[in-house]
Design an enzyme around this catalytic site. Structure first.
Site, PDB file in Angstrom:
ATOM      1  N   PHE A   1       0.850  -1.182   0.000  1.00 48.79           N
ATOM      2  CA  PHE A   1       0.000   0.000   0.000  1.00 48.79           C
ATOM      3  C   PHE A   1       0.890   1.237   0.000  1.00 48.79           C
ATOM      4  O   PHE A   1       1.995   1.190   0.551  1.00 48.79           O
ATOM      5  CB  PHE A   1      -0.889   0.004   1.255  1.00 48.79           C
ATOM      6  CG  PHE A   1      -2.320   0.317   0.947  1.00 48.79           C
ATOM      7  CD1 PHE A   1      -3.226  -0.685   0.648  1.00 48.79           C
ATOM      8  CD2 PHE A   1      -2.778   1.634   0.944  1.00 48.79           C
ATOM      9  CE1 PHE A   1      -4.542  -0.402   0.348  1.00 48.79           C
ATOM     10  CE2 PHE A   1      -4.093   1.929   0.642  1.00 48.79           C
ATOM     11  CZ  PHE A   1      -4.977   0.909   0.349  1.00 48.79           C
TER      12      PHE A   1
ATOM     13  N   GLN B   1      -6.987  15.400   3.834  1.00 45.36           N
ATOM     14  CA  GLN B   1      -6.465  14.661   2.695  1.00 45.36           C
ATOM     15  C   GLN B   1      -7.460  14.719   1.533  1.00 45.36           C
ATOM     16  O   GLN B   1      -8.653  14.484   1.731  1.00 45.36           O
ATOM     17  CB  GLN B   1      -6.231  13.207   3.102  1.00 45.36           C
ATOM     18  CG  GLN B   1      -5.381  12.432   2.131  1.00 45.36           C
ATOM     19  CD  GLN B   1      -4.929  11.113   2.734  1.00 45.36           C
ATOM     20  OE1 GLN B   1      -5.742  10.275   3.080  1.00 45.36           O
ATOM     21  NE2 GLN B   1      -3.633  10.932   2.872  1.00 45.36           N
TER      22      GLN B   1
ATOM     23  N   HIS C   1      -8.295  13.581  -2.651  1.00 47.95           N
ATOM     24  CA  HIS C   1      -8.037  12.675  -3.771  1.00 47.95           C
ATOM     25  C   HIS C   1      -8.313  13.475  -5.043  1.00 47.95           C
ATOM     26  O   HIS C   1      -9.307  14.199  -5.114  1.00 47.95           O
ATOM     27  CB  HIS C   1      -8.977  11.465  -3.672  1.00 47.95           C
ATOM     28  CG  HIS C   1      -8.607  10.364  -4.602  1.00 47.95           C
ATOM     29  ND1 HIS C   1      -8.787  10.439  -5.957  1.00 47.95           N
ATOM     30  CD2 HIS C   1      -8.052   9.140  -4.378  1.00 47.95           C
ATOM     31  CE1 HIS C   1      -8.353   9.321  -6.520  1.00 47.95           C
ATOM     32  NE2 HIS C   1      -7.906   8.523  -5.581  1.00 47.95           N
TER      33      HIS C   1
ATOM     34  N   LEU D   1     -15.312   8.389  -5.815  1.00 46.24           N
ATOM     35  CA  LEU D   1     -13.933   8.310  -6.289  1.00 46.24           C
ATOM     36  C   LEU D   1     -13.816   7.580  -7.624  1.00 46.24           C
ATOM     37  O   LEU D   1     -14.414   6.534  -7.822  1.00 46.24           O
ATOM     38  CB  LEU D   1     -13.078   7.551  -5.263  1.00 46.24           C
ATOM     39  CG  LEU D   1     -12.565   8.334  -4.072  1.00 46.24           C
ATOM     40  CD1 LEU D   1     -11.573   7.495  -3.293  1.00 46.24           C
ATOM     41  CD2 LEU D   1     -11.934   9.637  -4.491  1.00 46.24           C
TER      42      LEU D   1
ATOM     43  N   GLU E   1      -7.267   5.903  -9.357  1.00 40.37           N
ATOM     44  CA  GLU E   1      -6.075   6.350 -10.087  1.00 40.37           C
ATOM     45  C   GLU E   1      -5.739   5.410 -11.234  1.00 40.37           C
ATOM     46  O   GLU E   1      -5.014   5.768 -12.160  1.00 40.37           O
ATOM     47  CB  GLU E   1      -4.889   6.420  -9.118  1.00 40.37           C
ATOM     48  CG  GLU E   1      -4.835   7.748  -8.406  1.00 40.37           C
ATOM     49  CD  GLU E   1      -4.249   7.652  -7.015  1.00 40.37           C
ATOM     50  OE1 GLU E   1      -4.323   6.571  -6.404  1.00 40.37           O
ATOM     51  OE2 GLU E   1      -3.724   8.662  -6.538  1.00 40.37           O
TER      52      GLU E   1
ATOM     53  N   ARG F   1      -0.653  12.451  -5.971  1.00 43.28           N
ATOM     54  CA  ARG F   1      -2.014  12.948  -5.754  1.00 43.28           C
ATOM     55  C   ARG F   1      -2.073  14.441  -5.491  1.00 43.28           C
ATOM     56  O   ARG F   1      -2.907  15.152  -6.051  1.00 43.28           O
ATOM     57  CB  ARG F   1      -2.639  12.241  -4.543  1.00 43.28           C
ATOM     58  CG  ARG F   1      -3.173  10.883  -4.833  1.00 43.28           C
ATOM     59  CD  ARG F   1      -3.806  10.312  -3.583  1.00 43.28           C
ATOM     60  NE  ARG F   1      -4.249   8.952  -3.839  1.00 43.28           N
ATOM     61  CZ  ARG F   1      -4.887   8.200  -2.934  1.00 43.28           C
ATOM     62  NH1 ARG F   1      -5.122   8.683  -1.731  1.00 43.28           N
ATOM     63  NH2 ARG F   1      -5.264   6.988  -3.229  1.00 43.28           N
TER      64      ARG F   1
ATOM     65  N   HIS G   1     -11.223  13.684   1.486  1.00 41.55           N
ATOM     66  CA  HIS G   1     -11.296  12.261   1.831  1.00 41.55           C
ATOM     67  C   HIS G   1     -11.176  11.983   3.335  1.00 41.55           C
ATOM     68  O   HIS G   1     -11.868  11.116   3.858  1.00 41.55           O
ATOM     69  CB  HIS G   1     -10.173  11.544   1.080  1.00 41.55           C
ATOM     70  CG  HIS G   1     -10.252  10.051   1.119  1.00 41.55           C
ATOM     71  ND1 HIS G   1     -11.392   9.357   0.797  1.00 41.55           N
ATOM     72  CD2 HIS G   1      -9.319   9.112   1.442  1.00 41.55           C
ATOM     73  CE1 HIS G   1     -11.156   8.053   0.919  1.00 41.55           C
ATOM     74  NE2 HIS G   1      -9.921   7.879   1.327  1.00 41.55           N
TER      75      HIS G   1
ATOM     76  N   ARG H   1      -2.124  11.292   6.310  1.00 43.04           N
ATOM     77  CA  ARG H   1      -2.312   9.909   6.760  1.00 43.04           C
ATOM     78  C   ARG H   1      -1.896   8.912   5.683  1.00 43.04           C
ATOM     79  O   ARG H   1      -2.154   9.118   4.505  1.00 43.04           O
ATOM     80  CB  ARG H   1      -3.790   9.677   7.093  1.00 43.04           C
ATOM     81  CG  ARG H   1      -4.125   8.253   7.467  1.00 43.04           C
ATOM     82  CD  ARG H   1      -5.610   8.092   7.734  1.00 43.04           C
ATOM     83  NE  ARG H   1      -6.431   8.295   6.556  1.00 43.04           N
ATOM     84  CZ  ARG H   1      -6.680   7.370   5.634  1.00 43.04           C
ATOM     85  NH1 ARG H   1      -6.124   6.179   5.730  1.00 43.04           N
ATOM     86  NH2 ARG H   1      -7.466   7.643   4.602  1.00 43.04           N
TER      87      ARG H   1
END
Lengths: 583, 82
Positions: free
Chosen positions: A119, A240, A242, A252, A255, A286, A353, A395
């Site tokens: 991740f 945060q 996106h 969303l 990506e 991002r 987000h 985060r």
């Protein structure tokens, strides 16, 4: 007017991952606990978390919690408290193992161990190469977590008051928290929940923005209540985003679309990312893509009647590639915008987000007041509504679910210890509940503005002035506008005055929480003259550790700001000193 | 169903995921919800008891309900305002 009083040892506000983990800890210890939840607990926003939960088991390759800690400190852009980060990363494997024992059906390797996947930002050997650290239950990790925790709570005889909304904290003369007021939606009755301890796990507040991935329930209720009770909120300027949420919807768009060859266009049909990131173009990080999009919109090159979005073009990929490699994108676009991406580009905007800031706590979940971090007796917080602070300025993915269970449990343990010290409940202050009743009565005034109108103004203002493109002028204008909106919010009214299941009243009360978070965000963001993590300033492009490696505290009273030191002493290991954050 | 039961259904249409909130919002605010028959309201009530992940699969037409009338309601919700 006297209100009915219900007595519990502990009241947990919020039935998502953090709330359920905390209540489980309390009920299993024999603490008489009630969970207040606006919706049925398994429909809390935790269920939307798909990616996984991080824990350095090293099931597929070498890993350890020191590396996880390093990644989290770096991801947080050195605004995280290193004692809390060490605590979370060290506890991660036990926390996940516990969930497994509660019945969470984690994906498996052939050898029976928990499957782990890589991740973003999670690396081996102090940032050298990606590592598989995320444990998942297919794409339903949050959902599986909620179900496991809820069932376990039922077994532990936790009381649930479902479709109840907490209204205000009750503090006594000493400032100690002794309960909350709460609205039972079914009857419209307001109660006082008199408790030895109150634990907030109310989630985020992404609905402050016009474009948000957050469910409608994420209205910042805990933060709003804490601010009204005179307590500060920490690092609330960090949100945060996106880059590609569907314009007007927020859903969303992965990506992966750009990974497959999709690209962004402005109103002139220009592939503008070539100007901002000549090499990576549409595959830049991002934050870079999000800011470029917002610049295009701000400079009048946005698309549509209001010039407030850009276009994501993928029709050149062809129907076969879109259907096979990007499943779901076509349905989402057709269903929410009526646009088939095989034929037309999709309108997209940078989309909020996650809220990194929140109610200040230590790693034990105890709420802290002021720069000297005085413990607020009887008050605890965990999860997205709290700021421990492990996420700092940004985060990492999969650290959010971990945060919920580690700090939910930790806060629960702190409550258990606190409750043991109390032979009885502290007395309620005189007229406890009066403030909530007055707030509710005001909504029933005959003249005033509609909630929907003021909420829309707030969301537009936040999107234009406090999203991903931040300069002093943009933010200062935003502060001025948000202050006007905040004044308008004092005069919102509801047409439907009925008591029983009056959803208009609930939505108005939610909005009065949301608008507190919005103003706090704008004021705090305007003051921070550096770029750090998610707070990216065009006019101050660099991180400035000398001046700004400190936490913001915002108070509602006078919209005052204070700053406190970042915790630079981990619990057992050496401090990780600041370095440039490059990947 | 009486007024309170109907208000409950509207509130319970608030879900854990934005996508579901949007489907239900369109259906309710767009006026389709208020035209539901008594039987459809009962079916709607059942749909709200499903897990959100399962609801999403239905709304994205990746799964189909065996009950024909219930599936018709799913399609109504998905197609609201279009």
């Amino acid at each position: 007017m006297s209100l009915p009083i219900l007595k519990f040892d502990a009241v947990v506000v919020g039935g998502g991952g953090a709330g359920l983990r905390a209540s489980l800890q309390l009920s299993e210890a024999g603490v008489k606990t009630v969970v207040l939840s606006k919706v049925f607990p398994t429909r809390s926003h935790t269920a939307a978390a798909q990616g996984g939960i991080s824990a350095s088991f090293g099931n597929s390759e070498e890993d350890n919690w020191h590396w996880h800690m390093y990644d989290t400190v770096k991801g947080a852009d050195w605004l995280g408290d290193q004692d809390a980060i060490e605590f979370m990363c060290k506890q991660a494997t036990d926390a996940v193992a516990e969930l497994e024992h509660y019945g969470m059906p984690f994906d498996r390797l052939d050898n029976g161990k928990i499957y782990q996947r890589p991740f973003g930002g999670h690396m081996a050997d102090f940032g050298k190469k990606p590592v598989r650290r995320a444990c998942a239950v297919a794409d339903r990790t949050g959902h599986a977590m909620l179900h496991a925790l809820y069932q376990r709570n039922v077994k532990a005889q936790t009381h649930f008051f479902v479709e109840w909304m907490a209204l205000d904290l009750i503090r006594d003369k000493a400032g100690d928290v002794v309960g909350v007021t709460a609205l039972e939606m079914e009857t419209g009755q307001v109660y006082i929940i008199h408790a030895k301890a109150v634990l907030f796990a109310t989630g985020g507040s992404g609905r402050i923005y016009q474009a948000s991935t957050n469910a409608f329930i994420n209205t910042g209720d805990g933060v709003g209540m804490a601010l009204r009770a005179g307590l500060p909120v920490e690092d609330i300027e960090f949100w945060q985003f996106h880059p590609t949420g569907l314009a007007g919807a927020g859903v969303l768009i992965t990506e992966g679309v750009r990974g497959e060859g999709g690209y962004l266009l402005n109103a002139n049909g220009e592939r503008f990312m070539e100007r901002y990131a000549p090499t990576a173009k549409d595959l830049a990080s991002r934050d870079v893509v999000s800011r470029a999009m917002q610049v295009e919109i701000n400079e009048g090159r946005g698309c549509g009647t209001n010039k407030d979005y850009v276009l994501l073009k993928l029709d050149h990929l062809g129907a076969d590639v879109i259907d096979q490699r990007l499943p779901g994108i076509r349905e989402i676009s057709i269903q929410f915008l009526g646009i088939d991406p095989v034929k037309q580009p999709i309108p997209v905007v940078p989309t909020c987000h996650y809220m990194m800031g929140g109610i200040p706590t230590n790693y034990k979940g105890e709420v802290l007041d002021g720069v000297d971090e005085k413990i607020v007796k009887g008050f605890y917080a965990a999860g997205e509504c709290a700021c421990a602070s492990v996420h700092g300025a940004n985060r990492l993915g999969t650290n959010s679910l971990l945060d919920l269970v580690v700090f939910g449990k930790s806060a629960g343990n702190s409550v258990i210890e606190f409750v043991k010290t109390m032979s009885d409940h502290k007395e309620l202050p005189e007229n406890a509940g009066q403030y909530s009743l007055e707030r509710m009565a005001k909504l029933e005034s005959t003249t005033g503005e509609k909630v929907a109108d003021v909420r829309f103004a707030m969301q537009v203002c936040m999107q234009q002035h406090a999203s991903v493109f931040r300069t002093q002028k943009v933010l200062d204008d935003g502060v001025m506008k948000m202050r006007e909106i905040y004044e308008r919010a004092k005069n919102v009214v509801i047409e439907d005055k009925s008591t029983v299941f009056n959803t208009a009243r609930v939505e108005a009360l939610e909005f009065l929480n949301t608008v507190e978070v919005a103003l706090a965000t704008m004021v705090a963001a305007a003051a921070r003259t550096e770029s750090r993590g998610a707070h990216a300033r065009e006019d101050f492009p660099d991180r400035n550790d000398e001046v700004w490696m400190k936490h913001t505290l915002y108070y509602r009273d006078g919209q005052k700001l204070e700053y406190k030191e970042v915790h630079t002493e981990p619990l057992t290991v050496d401090y990780i000193p600041p370095a440039k954050r490059v990947y | 169903m009486d007024y309170v039961e109907i208000e409950k259904l509207k509130w319970r249409s608030r879900r854990s995921m934005l996508e579901l909130d949007l489907y239900f919002e369109r259906f309710i605010l767009g006026g389709s919800f208020s035209k539901l028959t008594e039987q459809e309201l009962i079916d709607y009530q059942y749909l709200l008891t499903l897990d959100d992940g399962d609801l999403l699969l239905l709304f994205q037409e990746k799964e189909v309900l065996a009950n024909v009338e219930m599936q018709k309601l799913v399609i109504k919700i998905v197609n609201a305002n279009f």
